[in-house]
Design a protein around this motif. Structure first.
Motif, short mmCIF file in Angstrom:
data_model
loop_
_atom_site.label_atom_id
_atom_site.label_comp_id
_atom_site.label_asym_id
_atom_site.label_seq_id
_atom_site.Cartn_x
_atom_site.Cartn_y
_atom_site.Cartn_z
N PHE A 239 27.61 16.87 45.42
CA PHE A 239 27.20 15.57 45.96
C PHE A 239 25.73 15.30 45.70
O PHE A 239 25.16 14.37 46.23
N GLY A 240 25.09 16.10 44.89
CA GLY A 240 23.69 15.92 44.55
C GLY A 240 23.27 17.04 43.61
O GLY A 240 24.10 17.84 43.19
N VAL A 241 22.01 17.08 43.28
CA VAL A 241 21.52 18.13 42.39
C VAL A 241 20.30 18.81 42.99
O VAL A 241 19.55 18.16 43.72
N PRO A 242 20.06 20.05 42.74
CA PRO A 242 21.02 20.94 42.10
C PRO A 242 22.14 21.31 43.06
O PRO A 242 21.92 21.51 44.24
N TYR A 243 23.33 21.35 42.54
CA TYR A 243 24.51 21.75 43.30
C TYR A 243 25.16 22.89 42.55
O TYR A 243 25.47 22.75 41.37
N VAL A 244 25.33 24.01 43.21
CA VAL A 244 25.86 25.20 42.56
C VAL A 244 27.10 25.65 43.31
O VAL A 244 27.11 25.72 44.54
N VAL A 245 28.15 25.93 42.55
CA VAL A 245 29.36 26.53 43.11
C VAL A 245 29.44 27.94 42.55
O VAL A 245 29.41 28.13 41.33
N LEU A 246 29.52 28.91 43.43
CA LEU A 246 29.57 30.31 43.01
C LEU A 246 30.90 30.90 43.47
O LEU A 246 31.27 30.79 44.64
N TYR A 247 31.61 31.48 42.53
CA TYR A 247 32.85 32.19 42.83
C TYR A 247 32.54 33.68 42.73
O TYR A 247 32.18 34.17 41.67
N LYS A 248 32.66 34.37 43.86
CA LYS A 248 32.35 35.79 43.86
C LYS A 248 33.30 36.52 44.79
O LYS A 248 33.44 36.14 45.96
N GLY B 279 36.48 36.60 45.13
CA GLY B 279 37.54 35.81 45.74
C GLY B 279 37.07 34.74 46.71
O GLY B 279 37.89 34.06 47.33
N GLN B 280 35.77 34.59 46.87
CA GLN B 280 35.24 33.58 47.78
C GLN B 280 34.50 32.51 46.98
O GLN B 280 33.93 32.79 45.93
N THR B 281 34.53 31.30 47.51
CA THR B 281 33.80 30.19 46.90
C THR B 281 32.62 29.84 47.80
O THR B 281 32.78 29.67 49.00
N HIS B 282 31.45 29.77 47.19
CA HIS B 282 30.23 29.43 47.92
C HIS B 282 29.63 28.17 47.29
O HIS B 282 29.55 28.06 46.08
N HIS B 283 29.20 27.24 48.14
CA HIS B 283 28.58 26.00 47.67
C HIS B 283 27.13 25.96 48.13
O HIS B 283 26.83 26.27 49.28
N PHE B 284 26.25 25.55 47.21
CA PHE B 284 24.82 25.48 47.51
C PHE B 284 24.29 24.15 47.03
O PHE B 284 24.57 23.73 45.91
N PHE B 285 23.52 23.49 47.87
CA PHE B 285 22.91 22.22 47.49
C PHE B 285 21.41 22.28 47.74
O PHE B 285 20.97 22.69 48.81
N GLY B 286 20.66 21.86 46.75
CA GLY B 286 19.21 21.76 46.90
C GLY B 286 18.49 23.06 46.62
O GLY B 286 19.04 24.15 46.79
N VAL B 287 17.25 22.92 46.20
CA VAL B 287 16.42 24.08 45.90
C VAL B 287 16.23 24.94 47.15
O VAL B 287 16.15 26.17 47.06
N GLU B 288 16.22 24.29 48.31
CA GLU B 288 16.02 25.06 49.54
C GLU B 288 17.17 26.02 49.83
O GLU B 288 17.04 26.92 50.65
N PHE C 129 18.41 28.00 47.49
CA PHE C 129 18.33 29.10 46.53
C PHE C 129 18.17 30.48 47.18
O PHE C 129 18.73 31.45 46.70
N PRO C 130 17.41 30.60 48.29
CA PRO C 130 17.35 31.94 48.90
C PRO C 130 18.72 32.46 49.32
O PRO C 130 19.01 33.65 49.13
N GLN C 131 19.60 31.60 49.84
CA GLN C 131 20.94 32.04 50.21
C GLN C 131 21.75 32.41 48.96
O GLN C 131 22.48 33.39 48.95
N LEU C 132 21.61 31.61 47.92
CA LEU C 132 22.29 31.90 46.66
C LEU C 132 21.82 33.24 46.10
O LEU C 132 22.63 34.07 45.68
N CYS C 133 20.52 33.44 46.12
CA CYS C 133 19.97 34.70 45.63
C CYS C 133 20.47 35.88 46.46
O CYS C 133 20.78 36.94 45.92
N TYR C 134 20.58 35.68 47.76
CA TYR C 134 21.07 36.75 48.64
C TYR C 134 22.48 37.18 48.22
O TYR C 134 22.77 38.37 48.09
N ILE C 135 23.34 36.22 47.98
CA ILE C 135 24.72 36.53 47.59
C ILE C 135 24.76 37.21 46.22
O ILE C 135 25.59 38.07 45.96
N LEU C 136 23.82 36.83 45.34
CA LEU C 136 23.77 37.43 44.00
C LEU C 136 22.94 38.71 43.96
O LEU C 136 22.75 39.29 42.89
#
Length: 148
Positions: free
Chosen positions: A80-89, A91-100, A102-109
């Motif tokens: 629904f906006g950018v940056p919008y990241v969908v991560l499949y890891k 068996g789970q799907t994670h959705h991330f919106f906005g640069v803010e 990124f810390p959660q995205l990095c945590y999962i990765l």
């Protein structure tokens, strides 16, 4: 216009995609230059040593259609906006919106991103050899795209 340019680069010079994204990011958010003309895109081409006739591709119907298809796919996936990241890891799907986010995205990765990194718009990667590398967020966007 910038996203059609990114699409044209992706079609013709995929190895330059990260550099183009960084250059556009820098133009918009550092130099406060809105990239809204063929001339400005040609300047980016010159800086990155890409052929300036690449800019003509942004008017190509196939480039426009590919961008539309990519956008439609992103919307189907919930963007629904950018940056919008969908991560499949795992068996789970994670959705991330906005640069803010990124810390959660990095945590999962398992990638380290501190508040200081976020403020500097960088991410620190730790390699398997224990070395740390600071990477600009535009590059990390390219990195994250490999997980989609």
């Amino acid at each position: 216009m910038p996203m059609r340019f990114v699409t044209a680069v992706q079609n013709n010079y995929p190895e330059m995609l990260s550099k183009v994204i960084e250059e556009l990011w820098h133009s918009l958010f550092v130099n406060k230059i809105w990239v809204d003309s063929h001339e400005k895109l040609e300047n980016i081409c010159r800086r990155l040593e890409l052929p300036t006739d690449l800019v003509k591709d942004i008017d190509n119907e196939s480039v426009k259609q590919k961008l539309k298809d990519n956008t439609d796919e992103a919307i189907r996936k919930g963007a629904f906006g950018v940056p919008y990241v969908v991560l499949y890891k795992q068996g789970q799907t994670h959705h991330f919106f906005g640069v803010e986010s990124f810390p959660q995205l990095c945590y999962i990765l398992n990638v380290h991103m501190s508040a200081e990194d976020a403020a500097k718009k960088t991410v620190h990667f730790t390699t398997d050899k224990g070395m740390c590398q600071e990477t600009p967020i535009p590059s990390i966007l390219q990195f994250f795209s490999h997980f989609l």
